[in-house]
Scaffold this motif. Structure first.
Motif, PDB file in Angstrom:
ATOM      1  N   ARG A   1      -6.270  -6.919  -3.883  1.00 16.29           N
ATOM      2  CA  ARG A   1      -6.807  -6.548  -5.173  1.00 16.29           C
ATOM      3  C   ARG A   1      -6.827  -5.039  -5.384  1.00 16.29           C
ATOM      4  N   VAL A   2      -6.425  -4.275  -4.380  1.00 19.61           N
ATOM      5  CA  VAL A   2      -6.362  -2.830  -4.533  1.00 19.61           C
ATOM      6  C   VAL A   2      -5.082  -2.472  -5.286  1.00 19.61           C
ATOM      7  N   PRO A   3      -5.171  -1.822  -6.457  1.00 25.39           N
ATOM      8  CA  PRO A   3      -3.952  -1.490  -7.194  1.00 25.39           C
ATOM      9  C   PRO A   3      -3.045  -0.575  -6.379  1.00 25.39           C
ATOM     10  N   ILE A   4      -1.776  -0.911  -6.269  1.00 23.21           N
ATOM     11  CA  ILE A   4      -0.804  -0.109  -5.538  1.00 23.21           C
ATOM     12  C   ILE A   4       0.395   0.128  -6.443  1.00 23.21           C
ATOM     13  N   GLY A   5       0.663   1.407  -6.743  1.00 22.34           N
ATOM     14  CA  GLY A   5       1.864   1.750  -7.485  1.00 22.34           C
ATOM     15  C   GLY A   5       3.038   1.816  -6.528  1.00 22.34           C
TER      16      GLY A   5
ATOM     17  N   PRO B   1      -3.073  15.536  -3.166  1.00 24.26           N
ATOM     18  CA  PRO B   1      -4.480  15.727  -3.540  1.00 24.26           C
ATOM     19  C   PRO B   1      -5.147  14.476  -4.101  1.00 24.26           C
ATOM     20  N   ASN B   2      -4.380  13.629  -4.802  1.00 33.68           N
ATOM     21  CA  ASN B   2      -4.982  12.462  -5.469  1.00 33.68           C
ATOM     22  C   ASN B   2      -4.587  11.121  -4.890  1.00 33.68           C
ATOM     23  N   ALA B   3      -3.602  11.123  -3.987  1.00 30.60           N
ATOM     24  CA  ALA B   3      -3.066   9.835  -3.542  1.00 30.60           C
ATOM     25  C   ALA B   3      -2.646   9.874  -2.082  1.00 30.60           C
ATOM     26  N   CYS B   4      -2.462   8.671  -1.559  1.00 32.38           N
ATOM     27  CA  CYS B   4      -1.917   8.487  -0.218  1.00 32.38           C
ATOM     28  C   CYS B   4      -0.683   7.598  -0.378  1.00 32.38           C
ATOM     29  N   VAL B   5       0.450   8.060   0.143  1.00 31.06           N
ATOM     30  CA  VAL B   5       1.724   7.369  -0.062  1.00 31.06           C
ATOM     31  C   VAL B   5       2.224   6.817   1.267  1.00 31.06           C
ATOM     32  N   TYR B   6       2.523   5.513   1.290  1.00 33.32           N
ATOM     33  CA  TYR B   6       3.087   4.848   2.461  1.00 33.32           C
ATOM     34  C   TYR B   6       4.558   4.565   2.189  1.00 33.32           C
TER      35      TYR B   6
ATOM     36  N   VAL C   1       5.305  10.073  -7.863  1.00 31.00           N
ATOM     37  CA  VAL C   1       3.909   9.947  -7.436  1.00 31.00           C
ATOM     38  C   VAL C   1       2.979  10.266  -8.600  1.00 31.00           C
ATOM     39  N   ALA C   2       3.280  11.334  -9.336  1.00 36.04           N
ATOM     40  CA  ALA C   2       2.448  11.705 -10.480  1.00 36.04           C
ATOM     41  C   ALA C   2       2.414  10.594 -11.524  1.00 36.04           C
ATOM     42  N   SER C   3       3.575   9.965 -11.766  1.00 35.39           N
ATOM     43  CA  SER C   3       3.633   8.862 -12.722  1.00 35.39           C
ATOM     44  C   SER C   3       2.800   7.678 -12.245  1.00 35.39           C
ATOM     45  N   ALA C   4       2.900   7.359 -10.944  1.00 35.42           N
ATOM     46  CA  ALA C   4       2.140   6.238 -10.390  1.00 35.42           C
ATOM     47  C   ALA C   4       0.644   6.508 -10.452  1.00 35.42           C
ATOM     48  N   VAL C   5       0.238   7.745 -10.131  1.00 34.42           N
ATOM     49  CA  VAL C   5      -1.180   8.102 -10.180  1.00 34.42           C
ATOM     50  C   VAL C   5      -1.716   7.971 -11.591  1.00 34.42           C
ATOM     51  N   LYS C   6      -0.910   8.404 -12.557  1.00 36.42           N
ATOM     52  CA  LYS C   6      -1.324   8.301 -13.951  1.00 36.42           C
ATOM     53  C   LYS C   6      -1.494   6.847 -14.369  1.00 36.42           C
ATOM     54  N   GLU C   7      -0.564   5.995 -13.941  1.00 33.55           N
ATOM     55  CA  GLU C   7      -0.624   4.578 -14.297  1.00 33.55           C
ATOM     56  C   GLU C   7      -1.779   3.873 -13.612  1.00 33.55           C
ATOM     57  N   LEU C   8      -2.104   4.289 -12.373  1.00 31.84           N
ATOM     58  CA  LEU C   8      -3.143   3.609 -11.604  1.00 31.84           C
ATOM     59  C   LEU C   8      -4.542   4.069 -11.967  1.00 31.84           C
ATOM     60  N   ALA C   9      -4.662   5.259 -12.573  1.00 31.41           N
ATOM     61  CA  ALA C   9      -5.977   5.792 -12.881  1.00 31.41           C
ATOM     62  C   ALA C   9      -6.721   4.825 -13.792  1.00 31.41           C
TER      63      ALA C   9
ATOM     64  N   ALA D   1       4.715   3.072  -1.517  1.00 31.78           N
ATOM     65  CA  ALA D   1       3.508   2.495  -2.107  1.00 31.78           C
ATOM     66  C   ALA D   1       2.490   3.608  -2.285  1.00 31.78           C
ATOM     67  N   VAL D   2       1.945   3.723  -3.490  1.00 30.98           N
ATOM     68  CA  VAL D   2       1.009   4.794  -3.828  1.00 30.98           C
ATOM     69  C   VAL D   2      -0.383   4.207  -4.012  1.00 30.98           C
ATOM     70  N   LEU D   3      -1.351   4.774  -3.297  1.00 31.11           N
ATOM     71  CA  LEU D   3      -2.738   4.346  -3.413  1.00 31.11           C
ATOM     72  C   LEU D   3      -3.584   5.527  -3.827  1.00 31.11           C
ATOM     73  N   LEU D   4      -4.480   5.308  -4.787  1.00 32.80           N
ATOM     74  CA  LEU D   4      -5.377   6.369  -5.213  1.00 32.80           C
ATOM     75  C   LEU D   4      -6.416   6.653  -4.141  1.00 32.80           C
TER      76      LEU D   4
END
Length: 281
Positions: free
Chosen positions: A240-244, A206-211, A264-272, A223-226
């Motif tokens: 320059r796009v933040p990638i977790g 719902p919040n991210a796209c994961v490669y 993924v949830a941890s990465a989304v939280k860190e990238l927000a 790699a997690v992108l918001l």
């Protein structure tokens, strides 16, 4: 000084710098590790300025302080503020920029120096000497391989990679192991996409796209992108796009889905992006 001693000191310096970066939060570590995504020597020219901009965006704004104008923040790397006991945080954005770059009278962030040292060492090994016949021959070989070999899209903002591109000898999976990794990605709900010679493994939440990057033996990288994902970025803008990022080891057998979801949830939280404080009227 003997060559063996010089080599040992270089190795110890690398390990010390690397340890500093490993202590950073995932979002910050991803920004600092972006030097690996420089495909050509020209990509390195604006890397330092781009990284500083990214780190300023990640800085957490401090609560407003009476008699101060504008927003202030401590360094997102070292956590420090100005040397003066009367100042709380660096003025945004230029005060923090001077600290990260070490310009003016500012003492440069020691973690930023470590990150730049790692990047410079990596680039020296990868791109120097740019003008040598050996380098030109290697570039021509890579270009020829791109015309006939499978490549992997590991981020929408990085050029597709050959199966061994950016890897050290012995790190690349063989065909059987690669097929196993691809099967594991299917098990994790990744969608396989193929266009000409480019493969991509993508899963949306719902919040991210994961490669996914299945090329390296022993683990799969993610790699997690918001969302929303910015399209049409140039290579320089894409850096320059933040990638977790995170990895799941091949030996992990149980609770794969729970492990993946938690990472993924941890990465989304860190990238927000941090909440912006707005002064009340």
């Amino acid at each position: 000084m003997s060559e063996e001693l010089i080599r040992r000191l270089k190795d110890e310096l690398f390990e010390a710098r690397h340890a500093v970066i490993e202590l950073m939060p995932p979002a910050v570590r991803s920004v600092l590790d972006s030097h690996y995504r420089c495909v050509t020597a020209e990509d390195t020219y604006t890397w330092f300025e781009d990284v500083v901009d990214d780190l300023i965006e990640l800085a957490e704004v401090l609560p407003p302080v009476p008699f101060y104008f504008g927003q202030r923040a401590n360094c997102p790397l070292c956590g420090c503020g100005p040397d003066s006991p009367y100042d709380k945080g660096f003025a945004l954005p230029e005060g923090l920029r001077m600290h990260l770059q070490g310009k003016g009278n500012a003492r440069q962030c020691s973690a930023m120096r470590a990150a730049f040292g790692l990047a410079r060492s990596h680039w020296d090994e990868k791109f120097h000497p740019r003008w040598s016949p050996e380098h030109e021959a290697a570039q021509a070989k890579v270009k020829a391989r791109r015309g006939k070999e499978i490549q992997y899209l590991i981020s929408p903002h990085v050029a597709p990679r050959l199966v061994d591109e950016g890897m050290y000898p012995g790190q690349v999976r063989d065909a059987e192991s690669l097929a196993w990794a691809e099967a594991r990605l299917v098990e994790l709900g990744f969608q396989y996409q193929a266009e000409t010679r480019v493969r991509a493994y993508i899963r949306e939440t719902p919040n991210a796209c994961v490669y996914a990057d299945p090329r390296q033996s022993g683990s799969i990288s993610f790699a997690v992108l918001l969302k929303p994902i910015q399209k049409g970025l140039s290579r320089s803008e894409g850096r320059r796009v933040p990638i977790g990022s995170f990895r799941i080891l091949d030996g992990r057998k149980k609770d794969l889905e729970n492990k993946f979801a938690a990472e993924v949830a941890s990465a989304v939280k860190e990238l927000a992006p941090p909440l912006k404080l707005v002064a009340s009227d």
